[in-house]
Design a protein around this motif. Structure first.
Motif, mmCIF file in Angstrom:
data_model
loop_
_atom_site.group_PDB
_atom_site.id
_atom_site.type_symbol
_atom_site.label_atom_id
_atom_site.label_comp_id
_atom_site.label_asym_id
_atom_site.label_seq_id
_atom_site.Cartn_x
_atom_site.Cartn_y
_atom_site.Cartn_z
ATOM 1 N N GLY A 25 0.803 -1.216 0.000
ATOM 2 C CA GLY A 25 0.000 0.000 0.000
ATOM 3 C C GLY A 25 0.839 1.270 0.000
ATOM 4 O O GLY A 25 0.306 2.370 0.000
ATOM 5 N N GLY A 26 2.168 1.134 0.070
ATOM 6 C CA GLY A 26 3.028 2.306 -0.031
ATOM 7 C C GLY A 26 3.433 2.955 1.276
ATOM 8 O O GLY A 26 4.222 3.893 1.274
ATOM 9 N N ASN A 27 2.909 2.502 2.401
ATOM 10 C CA ASN A 27 3.310 3.080 3.680
ATOM 11 C C ASN A 27 4.672 2.549 4.106
ATOM 12 O O ASN A 27 5.098 1.473 3.675
ATOM 13 C CB ASN A 27 2.278 2.769 4.763
ATOM 14 N N CYS A 28 5.342 3.319 4.962
ATOM 15 C CA CYS A 28 6.631 2.880 5.478
ATOM 16 C C CYS A 28 6.867 3.475 6.863
ATOM 17 O O CYS A 28 6.200 4.439 7.262
ATOM 18 C CB CYS A 28 7.763 3.289 4.527
ATOM 19 N N ILE A 29 7.804 2.856 7.583
ATOM 20 C CA ILE A 29 8.255 3.421 8.854
ATOM 21 C C ILE A 29 9.771 3.385 8.875
ATOM 22 O O ILE A 29 10.397 2.554 8.226
ATOM 23 C CB ILE A 29 7.688 2.685 10.095
ATOM 24 N N GLY A 30 10.334 4.319 9.608
ATOM 25 C CA GLY A 30 11.768 4.349 9.829
ATOM 26 C C GLY A 30 12.022 4.268 11.320
ATOM 27 O O GLY A 30 11.291 4.863 12.117
ATOM 28 N N ARG A 31 13.027 3.519 11.702
ATOM 29 C CA ARG A 31 13.377 3.365 13.114
ATOM 30 C C ARG A 31 14.843 3.734 13.295
ATOM 31 O O ARG A 31 15.684 3.405 12.451
ATOM 32 C CB ARG A 31 13.179 1.929 13.574
#
Length: 145
Positions: A25-31
């Motif tokens: 769906g194109g979402n992302c997270i960065g940690r």
């Protein structure tokens, strides 16, 4: 005061590069980990004591992409967000816990690219970039009461 408040403000240095995770769906997270330091003098020994606290930060979607593009280990950043605790089952069946800072706003204070003089004049927006994430409305079933 009738309400409650969950707000965190930190200024610190990145302990590692941004680790990105992309979803369908194109979402992302960065940690990334953020280090904050406290320095004080022990009054009994007159010794200078330095203490480091590590914080696990999470940025989402466009904010994560901006952080990944401009930040690297050692860079100094100001963040605002909220504390979020979560748990999950590990592969060995044990329950794991973590506490994270869900970042809602950030400002780049110094970046290695800037300090090393390698910052390109074609990216003036990267200096002291401030980002404010959209304010998501929590669904009612996400409330703890």
């Amino acid at each position: 005061m009738n309400g409650t408040l969950n707000k965190v403000m930190l200024i610190g240095h990145l302990g590692d590069d941004i680790k990105m995770h992309y979803f369908d769906g194109g979402n992302c997270i960065g940690r990334f980990p953020l280090a904050t330091n406290e320095v004080y003098i022990n009054k009994q020994t007159n010794e200078k004591i330095a203490s480091t606290e590590w914080h696990n930060l999470v940025v989402r979607n466009k904010a994560a992409e901006i952080c990944e593009k401009y930040l690297s280990k050692g860079d100094k950043i100001f963040v605002e967000g909220r504390i979020k605790s979560r748990q999950w089952q590990a592969e060995d069946g044990s329950t794991k816990y973590t506490t994270e800072i869900q970042v809602t706003e950030f400002t780049f204070l110094t970046t290695k690219k800037e300090v090393d003089g390698m910052k390109s004049a074609t990216h003036p927006e990267s200096k002291n970039t401030t980002y404010e994430a959209p304010n998501p409305v929590a669904p009612e079933n996400d409330l703890p009461f």
